[in-house]
Design a protein around this motif. Structure first.
Motif, PDB file in Angstrom:
ATOM      1  N   GLY A  53       8.876  43.725 -41.219  1.00  0.00           N
ATOM      2  CA  GLY A  53       8.127  43.898 -42.450  1.00  0.00           C
ATOM      3  C   GLY A  53       8.784  44.867 -43.412  1.00  0.00           C
ATOM      4  O   GLY A  53       9.915  45.331 -43.186  1.00  0.00           O
ATOM      5  N   LEU A  54       8.072  45.197 -44.485  1.00  0.00           N
ATOM      6  CA  LEU A  54       8.575  46.092 -45.512  1.00  0.00           C
ATOM      7  C   LEU A  54       8.947  47.438 -44.909  1.00  0.00           C
ATOM      8  O   LEU A  54       8.162  48.051 -44.177  1.00  0.00           O
ATOM      9  N   LEU A  55      10.173  47.897 -45.212  1.00  0.00           N
ATOM     10  CA  LEU A  55      10.735  49.175 -44.755  1.00  0.00           C
ATOM     11  C   LEU A  55      10.991  49.208 -43.248  1.00  0.00           C
ATOM     12  O   LEU A  55      11.250  50.265 -42.689  1.00  0.00           O
ATOM     13  N   GLY A  56      10.947  48.049 -42.611  1.00  0.00           N
ATOM     14  CA  GLY A  56      11.288  47.957 -41.197  1.00  0.00           C
ATOM     15  C   GLY A  56      12.724  47.500 -41.006  1.00  0.00           C
ATOM     16  O   GLY A  56      13.521  47.465 -41.948  1.00  0.00           O
ATOM     17  N   SER A  57      13.060  47.131 -39.776  1.00  0.00           N
ATOM     18  CA  SER A  57      14.400  46.635 -39.465  1.00  0.00           C
ATOM     19  C   SER A  57      14.372  45.950 -38.109  1.00  0.00           C
ATOM     20  O   SER A  57      13.371  46.021 -37.376  1.00  0.00           O
ATOM     21  N   ALA A  58      15.478  45.317 -37.761  1.00  0.00           N
ATOM     22  CA  ALA A  58      15.595  44.697 -36.444  1.00  0.00           C
ATOM     23  C   ALA A  58      15.440  45.731 -35.335  1.00  0.00           C
ATOM     24  O   ALA A  58      14.927  45.424 -34.251  1.00  0.00           O
ATOM     25  N   ASP A  59      15.853  46.974 -35.599  1.00  0.00           N
ATOM     26  CA  ASP A  59      15.768  48.023 -34.575  1.00  0.00           C
ATOM     27  C   ASP A  59      14.340  48.233 -34.092  1.00  0.00           C
ATOM     28  O   ASP A  59      14.125  48.607 -32.936  1.00  0.00           O
ATOM     29  N   ASN A  60      13.357  48.020 -34.967  1.00  0.00           N
ATOM     30  CA  ASN A  60      11.955  48.222 -34.592  1.00  0.00           C
ATOM     31  C   ASN A  60      11.501  47.268 -33.489  1.00  0.00           C
ATOM     32  O   ASN A  60      10.467  47.504 -32.865  1.00  0.00           O
ATOM     33  N   ARG A  84      20.745  47.382 -41.824  1.00  0.00           N
ATOM     34  CA  ARG A  84      22.191  47.413 -42.113  1.00  0.00           C
ATOM     35  C   ARG A  84      22.642  46.218 -42.949  1.00  0.00           C
ATOM     36  O   ARG A  84      23.830  45.923 -43.014  1.00  0.00           O
ATOM     37  N   SER A  85      21.710  45.540 -43.563  1.00  0.00           N
ATOM     38  CA  SER A  85      22.055  44.419 -44.443  1.00  0.00           C
ATOM     39  C   SER A  85      22.403  44.934 -45.842  1.00  0.00           C
ATOM     40  O   SER A  85      22.034  46.051 -46.216  1.00  0.00           O
ATOM     41  N   PRO A  86      23.124  44.131 -46.630  1.00  0.00           N
ATOM     42  CA  PRO A  86      23.547  44.571 -47.963  1.00  0.00           C
ATOM     43  C   PRO A  86      22.381  44.863 -48.905  1.00  0.00           C
ATOM     44  O   PRO A  86      21.280  44.320 -48.740  1.00  0.00           O
ATOM     45  N   HIS A  87      22.650  45.726 -49.877  1.00  0.00           N
ATOM     46  CA  HIS A  87      21.692  46.039 -50.924  1.00  0.00           C
ATOM     47  C   HIS A  87      22.007  45.173 -52.145  1.00  0.00           C
ATOM     48  O   HIS A  87      23.118  45.206 -52.673  1.00  0.00           O
ATOM     49  N   VAL A  88      21.027  44.392 -52.561  1.00  0.00           N
ATOM     50  CA  VAL A  88      21.190  43.510 -53.722  1.00  0.00           C
ATOM     51  C   VAL A  88      19.894  43.493 -54.514  1.00  0.00           C
ATOM     52  O   VAL A  88      18.815  43.747 -53.968  1.00  0.00           O
ATOM     53  N   ALA A  89      19.998  43.180 -55.799  1.00  0.00           N
ATOM     54  CA  ALA A  89      18.813  43.082 -56.639  1.00  0.00           C
ATOM     55  C   ALA A  89      18.008  41.848 -56.258  1.00  0.00           C
ATOM     56  O   ALA A  89      18.566  40.798 -55.931  1.00  0.00           O
ATOM     57  N   GLY A  90      16.687  41.981 -56.308  1.00  0.00           N
ATOM     58  CA  GLY A  90      15.811  40.839 -56.081  1.00  0.00           C
ATOM     59  C   GLY A  90      15.242  40.791 -54.676  1.00  0.00           C
ATOM     60  O   GLY A  90      16.000  40.780 -53.701  1.00  0.00           O
ATOM     61  N   MET A  91      13.904  40.793 -54.595  1.00  0.00           N
ATOM     62  CA  MET A  91      13.215  40.687 -53.308  1.00  0.00           C
ATOM     63  C   MET A  91      12.286  39.483 -53.294  1.00  0.00           C
ATOM     64  O   MET A  91      11.231  39.488 -52.657  1.00  0.00           O
ATOM     65  N   GLY A  92      12.678  38.423 -53.996  1.00  0.00           N
ATOM     66  CA  GLY A  92      11.878  37.206 -54.021  1.00  0.00           C
ATOM     67  C   GLY A  92      11.848  36.527 -52.666  1.00  0.00           C
ATOM     68  O   GLY A  92      12.811  36.592 -51.889  1.00  0.00           O
ATOM     69  N   TYR A  93      10.764  35.840 -52.384  1.00  0.00           N
ATOM     70  CA  TYR A  93      10.634  35.209 -51.066  1.00  0.00           C
ATOM     71  C   TYR A  93      11.524  33.981 -50.902  1.00  0.00           C
ATOM     72  O   TYR A  93      11.986  33.705 -49.796  1.00  0.00           O
ATOM     73  N   GLU A  94      11.803  33.266 -51.980  1.00  0.00           N
ATOM     74  CA  GLU A  94      12.730  32.142 -51.842  1.00  0.00           C
ATOM     75  C   GLU A  94      14.145  32.627 -51.530  1.00  0.00           C
ATOM     76  O   GLU A  94      14.768  32.128 -50.579  1.00  0.00           O
ATOM     77  N   PRO A  95      14.691  33.618 -52.259  1.00  0.00           N
ATOM     78  CA  PRO A  95      16.008  34.139 -51.889  1.00  0.00           C
ATOM     79  C   PRO A  95      16.043  34.717 -50.471  1.00  0.00           C
ATOM     80  O   PRO A  95      17.032  34.528 -49.750  1.00  0.00           O
ATOM     81  N   MET A  96      14.986  35.415 -50.054  1.00  0.00           N
ATOM     82  CA  MET A  96      14.990  35.981 -48.701  1.00  0.00           C
ATOM     83  C   MET A  96      14.929  34.887 -47.647  1.00  0.00           C
ATOM     84  O   MET A  96      15.570  34.986 -46.589  1.00  0.00           O
ATOM     85  N   ALA A  97      14.179  33.816 -47.929  1.00  0.00           N
ATOM     86  CA  ALA A  97      14.153  32.685 -47.002  1.00  0.00           C
ATOM     87  C   ALA A  97      15.517  31.998 -46.950  1.00  0.00           C
ATOM     88  O   ALA A  97      15.974  31.563 -45.883  1.00  0.00           O
ATOM     89  N   ASP A 107      15.894  51.623 -54.390  1.00  0.00           N
ATOM     90  CA  ASP A 107      15.830  51.234 -55.805  1.00  0.00           C
ATOM     91  C   ASP A 107      15.508  49.746 -55.946  1.00  0.00           C
ATOM     92  O   ASP A 107      14.675  49.343 -56.762  1.00  0.00           O
ATOM     93  N   GLU A 108      16.177  48.936 -55.139  1.00  0.00           N
ATOM     94  CA  GLU A 108      15.982  47.488 -55.215  1.00  0.00           C
ATOM     95  C   GLU A 108      14.579  47.089 -54.749  1.00  0.00           C
ATOM     96  O   GLU A 108      13.947  46.197 -55.322  1.00  0.00           O
ATOM     97  N   ILE A 109      14.093  47.754 -53.702  1.00  0.00           N
ATOM     98  CA  ILE A 109      12.759  47.441 -53.165  1.00  0.00           C
ATOM     99  C   ILE A 109      11.681  47.830 -54.178  1.00  0.00           C
ATOM    100  O   ILE A 109      10.787  47.037 -54.485  1.00  0.00           O
ATOM    101  N   MET A 135       4.642  42.019 -53.122  1.00  0.00           N
ATOM    102  CA  MET A 135       3.206  41.965 -52.902  1.00  0.00           C
ATOM    103  C   MET A 135       2.600  40.615 -53.287  1.00  0.00           C
ATOM    104  O   MET A 135       1.405  40.387 -53.088  1.00  0.00           O
ATOM    105  N   GLY A 136       3.417  39.720 -53.824  1.00  0.00           N
ATOM    106  CA  GLY A 136       2.926  38.415 -54.254  1.00  0.00           C
ATOM    107  C   GLY A 136       2.871  37.391 -53.129  1.00  0.00           C
ATOM    108  O   GLY A 136       3.014  37.703 -51.946  1.00  0.00           O
ATOM    109  N   GLU A 137       2.667  36.149 -53.506  1.00  0.00           N
ATOM    110  CA  GLU A 137       2.535  35.053 -52.546  1.00  0.00           C
ATOM    111  C   GLU A 137       3.902  34.602 -52.047  1.00  0.00           C
ATOM    112  O   GLU A 137       4.916  34.805 -52.717  1.00  0.00           O
ATOM    113  N   PRO A 138       3.941  33.969 -50.867  1.00  0.00           N
ATOM    114  CA  PRO A 138       5.211  33.429 -50.374  1.00  0.00           C
ATOM    115  C   PRO A 138       5.698  32.284 -51.247  1.00  0.00           C
ATOM    116  O   PRO A 138       4.945  31.729 -52.059  1.00  0.00           O
ATOM    117  N   ALA A 139       6.960  31.930 -51.071  1.00  0.00           N
ATOM    118  CA  ALA A 139       7.562  30.848 -51.853  1.00  0.00           C
ATOM    119  C   ALA A 139       7.191  29.491 -51.263  1.00  0.00           C
ATOM    120  O   ALA A 139       6.677  29.383 -50.157  1.00  0.00           O
TER     121      ALA A 139
END
Length: 259
Positions: free
Chosen positions: A22-29, A53-66, A178-180, A188-192
């Motif tokens: 989830g938000l602010l989590g990671s695989a380590d959790n 440890r994944s790259p930092h990029v602009a945009g947290m949309g659910y379609e790009p994350m999927a 910054d990106e988040i 906080m919106g709906e999934p894609a």
């Protein structure tokens, strides 16, 4: 364009279980859970963009994350997977299931509904910014800085998993804060995607959590009509608060799906 996500992979045969934090989590959790699940199956745990440890990029949309997650499945030559997502990660896996249902053997959604939520992370972001400015050199200092904005010790411990020591000995945030924050409205919106995912689905919710209330169930069933809903005696971090019950629910569901 999809990015290359960081991930851990236990290896093994059969349809893998892909775990998305989830938000602010990671695989380590999810390491302790992965150790249990790997006795039965291959487990792939991912760091979403701007997390772990994944790259930092602009945009947290659910379609790009999927699409990031789908690209990882392609890279690992995984044709179908069981997808498990907690909170924001739950919206990511719901998005993938709607966009590419043929790639999803089953869906496990932990304490999130496919709806838009209000803002409730202001104190968390303030705490992380305080640590960023305070430049702590040990965990005790970091906790004291976090405590200026976050009272709950369990939440502070969770947030502290995002700290790592740099070459000068200062604990720095490894997340793309910054990106988040810049795309928090989207998070906080709906999934894609559109329509429903008709495959086998388990929704686990916490009895003390407000993320999947009874009032949200009609909207949830519109998107996940096959959902089996189980309630655990826990809050939002149900996998950490009730690990044995969480394990049992996931294992029972996957055994039933796989016959």
């Amino acid at each position: 364009m999809p990015i290359d996500l960081n991930f851990t992979d236990t290896g093994g045969d059969g349809t893998p279980l892909v775990v998305v934090h989830g938000l602010l989590g990671s695989a380590d959790n999810w390491r302790s859970h992965a150790k249990q699940w790997q006795r039965r199956r291959r487990v792939i745990a991912v760091d979403l963009r701007n997390h772990g440890r994944s790259p930092h990029v602009a945009g947290m949309g659910y379609e790009p994350m999927a699409e990031d997650l789908l690209a990882l499945l392609d890279r690992l030559d995984v044709s179908r997977a069981h997808l498990l997502g907690h909170s924001m990660g739950g919206k990511v896996v719901i998005s993938l299931a709607r966009l590419a249902p043929a790639r999803v053997a089953s869906l496990i959604v932990a304490d999130i509904a496919p709806v838009a939520y209000g803002h409730d992370h202001d104190s968390v972001f303030a705490a992380l910014r305080r640590v960023e400015a305070g430049e702590p050199t040990n965990r005790r200092e970091a906790d004291a800085l976090l405590a200026e904005h976050v009272e709950e010790s369990a939440v502070r411990l969770f947030l502290a998993t995002n700290l790592e020591r740099d070459d000068s000995g200062i604990l720095r945030l490894r997340i793309g804060l910054d990106e988040i924050q810049g795309d928090y409205e989207t998070i906080m919106g709906e999934p894609a995607g559109e329509g429903a995912f008709d495959g086998p689905t388990l929704v686990l919710r916490g009895a003390q959590s407000r993320y999947v209330t009874d009032e949200m169930l009609p909207a949830l069933r519109e998107v996940l009509p096959q959902a089996e809903i189980q309630t655990l005696e826990a809050g939002h971090w149900l996998h950490a608060e009730q690990p044995a019950a969480f394990q049992a629910a996931v294992n029972g569901f996957l055994e039933a799906v796989e016959g």
